[in-house]
Write an enzyme that holds these catalytic residues in place. Structure first.
Site, PDB file in Angstrom:
ATOM      1  N   GLY A  14       0.339  -2.110  -6.086  1.00 10.56           N
ATOM      2  CA  GLY A  14       1.060  -2.151  -4.814  1.00 10.56           C
ATOM      3  C   GLY A  14       0.326  -2.947  -3.756  1.00 10.56           C
ATOM      4  O   GLY A  14       0.067  -2.442  -2.665  1.00 10.56           O
ATOM      5  N   SER A  15      -0.002  -4.215  -4.067  1.00 10.06           N
ATOM      6  CA  SER A  15      -0.920  -4.957  -3.190  1.00 10.06           C
ATOM      7  C   SER A  15      -0.349  -6.263  -2.639  1.00 10.06           C
ATOM      8  O   SER A  15      -1.103  -7.152  -2.269  1.00 10.06           O
ATOM      9  CB  SER A  15      -2.226  -5.238  -3.935  1.00 10.06           C
ATOM     10  OG  SER A  15      -1.992  -5.790  -5.219  1.00 10.06           O
ATOM     11  N   THR A  16       0.962  -6.378  -2.559  1.00 12.21           N
ATOM     12  CA  THR A  16       1.526  -7.605  -1.996  1.00 12.21           C
ATOM     13  C   THR A  16       1.578  -7.571  -0.479  1.00 12.21           C
ATOM     14  O   THR A  16       1.832  -8.591   0.160  1.00 12.21           O
ATOM     15  CB  THR A  16       2.946  -7.869  -2.533  1.00 12.21           C
ATOM     16  OG1 THR A  16       3.797  -6.743  -2.219  1.00 12.21           O
ATOM     17  CG2 THR A  16       2.925  -8.100  -4.046  1.00 12.21           C
ATOM     18  N   GLY A  18       0.458  -4.787   3.260  1.00 11.05           N
ATOM     19  CA  GLY A  18      -0.099  -3.543   3.771  1.00 11.05           C
ATOM     20  C   GLY A  18      -1.528  -3.273   3.351  1.00 11.05           C
ATOM     21  O   GLY A  18      -2.357  -4.178   3.220  1.00 11.05           O
ATOM     22  N   ILE A  19      -1.826  -1.993   3.147  1.00 12.38           N
ATOM     23  CA  ILE A  19      -3.179  -1.577   2.792  1.00 12.38           C
ATOM     24  C   ILE A  19      -3.619  -2.209   1.475  1.00 12.38           C
ATOM     25  O   ILE A  19      -4.763  -2.672   1.340  1.00 12.38           O
ATOM     26  CB  ILE A  19      -3.269  -0.040   2.712  1.00 12.38           C
ATOM     27  CG1 ILE A  19      -3.072   0.571   4.104  1.00 12.38           C
ATOM     28  CG2 ILE A  19      -4.613   0.393   2.125  1.00 12.38           C
ATOM     29  CD1 ILE A  19      -2.961   2.084   4.103  1.00 12.38           C
ATOM     30  N   GLY A  20      -2.730  -2.251   0.494  1.00 15.19           N
ATOM     31  CA  GLY A  20      -3.083  -2.828  -0.800  1.00 15.19           C
ATOM     32  C   GLY A  20      -3.514  -4.278  -0.690  1.00 15.19           C
ATOM     33  O   GLY A  20      -4.504  -4.699  -1.305  1.00 15.19           O
ATOM     34  N   TYR A 154       6.403  13.914   0.094  1.00 19.38           N
ATOM     35  CA  TYR A 154       5.307  12.945   0.135  1.00 19.38           C
ATOM     36  C   TYR A 154       3.958  13.651   0.090  1.00 19.38           C
ATOM     37  O   TYR A 154       3.080  13.299  -0.705  1.00 19.38           O
ATOM     38  CB  TYR A 154       5.425  12.101   1.400  1.00 19.38           C
ATOM     39  CG  TYR A 154       4.334  11.079   1.589  1.00 19.38           C
ATOM     40  CD1 TYR A 154       4.161  10.048   0.665  1.00 19.38           C
ATOM     41  CD2 TYR A 154       3.473  11.132   2.690  1.00 19.38           C
ATOM     42  CE1 TYR A 154       3.170   9.100   0.833  1.00 19.38           C
ATOM     43  CE2 TYR A 154       2.480  10.181   2.865  1.00 19.38           C
ATOM     44  CZ  TYR A 154       2.329   9.167   1.937  1.00 19.38           C
ATOM     45  OH  TYR A 154       1.341   8.238   2.112  1.00 19.38           O
TER      46      TYR A 154
END
Length: 261
Positions: A14-16, A18-20, A154
């Site tokens: 999940g790194s495209t 934000g934090i990733g 969540y």
């Protein structure tokens, strides 16, 4: 400070954005070979291009997979091979009343927020243990400890991820492998920014006014965190310098959590 990550192979789910993405960028700056992940090939290709422009010469590649689909995850793992550092970052969140969510909604959250880490760690921890070195880092969140009433789904899945990381660390006893979780606080990631912009457009408030009004009263920094501030801690835990930290939930929460531990 040299984090001694040169030549290490890192996979960040999940790194495209934000934090990733901030984690991937930080580790690329430290000399690691970074594999970016997103749901679609175009998003991954765009992120890889951006990162190569930001860190010229960095060995960056990408692999697309939707972590809601076990078949895609299996295909990703077949092509990924061994890694030195696994950063379990992928996750989904939204605000929803407990009574609104059906079983299918809960299963989707567990599929992405919990089973992503299970599947990746199950495939990658064995080779790490065999060679005697590796890092597994879960990008967690303070709702795992203080579960919000309007995001029970969540908080429950992130609490499960926290337990998963702690349990996995027990399997690394006496090795050079560590497993830790970063408990992040409210962060102004791309997803949060998008939501705030949408809300602001429907109310007589500027984005800055709305952003300030949403800062939690318990926050000691009295602002949203930036993705890079989470990435700084992840990068340290990914490095050989963090060898004494294992099985831990390390906070980068801006002081939101009121408890000592």
């Amino acid at each position: 400070m040299d984090l001694e990550l040169g030549g290490k192979k890192v996979f960040v789910s999940g790194s495209t954005r934000g934090i990733g993405y901030a984690v991937a960028e930080m580790l690329a700056h430290e000399g690691a070979s970074v594999v970016i992940n997103g749901r679609t090939e175009p998003r991954v290709a765009d992120a890889v291009e951006r990162l190569r422009e930001t860190v010229p010469g960095a060995p960056v590649s990408g692999m697309a997979a939707d972590f809601a689909d076990p078949v895609q995850v299996e295909s990703l793992l077949d092509g990924l091979g061994e890694v030195d550092v696994l950063v379990n970052n992928v996750g989904v969140f939204d605000v929803a009343g407990f009574g609104e969510l059906q079983d299918a909604d809960w299963l989707r959250y567990f599929e992405i927020n919990v089973m992503s880490g299970v599947r990746l760690a199950r495939a990658l921890v064995g080779p790490m243990l065999k060679k005697g070195w590796g890092r597994i880092i879960f990008v967690g969140t303070e709702p795992a400890v203080d579960v919000p009433g309007d995001m029970i789904h969540y908080g429950a899945t992130k609490a499960a991820g926290l337990a998963l990381g702690n349990g996995l660390a027990k399997l690394t006893r006496g090795t050079g492998v560590t497993v830790n979780t970063v408990l992040g606080g409210p962060t102004y990631s791309d997803g949060v920014a998008d939501a705030i912009e949408q809300i602001a457009s429907a109310h007589p408030m500027t984005i800055d006014e709305l952003r300030s009004s949403l800062v939690r009263p318990s926050s000691l920094v009295q602002r949203f965190l930036e993705p890079k501030e989470i990435a700084n801690l992840v990068a340290y835990l990914a490095s050989p310098l963090s060898a004494a930290t294992n099985g831990a939930a390390v906070r980068a929460d801006g002081g939101v959590l009121p408890t000592l531990l």
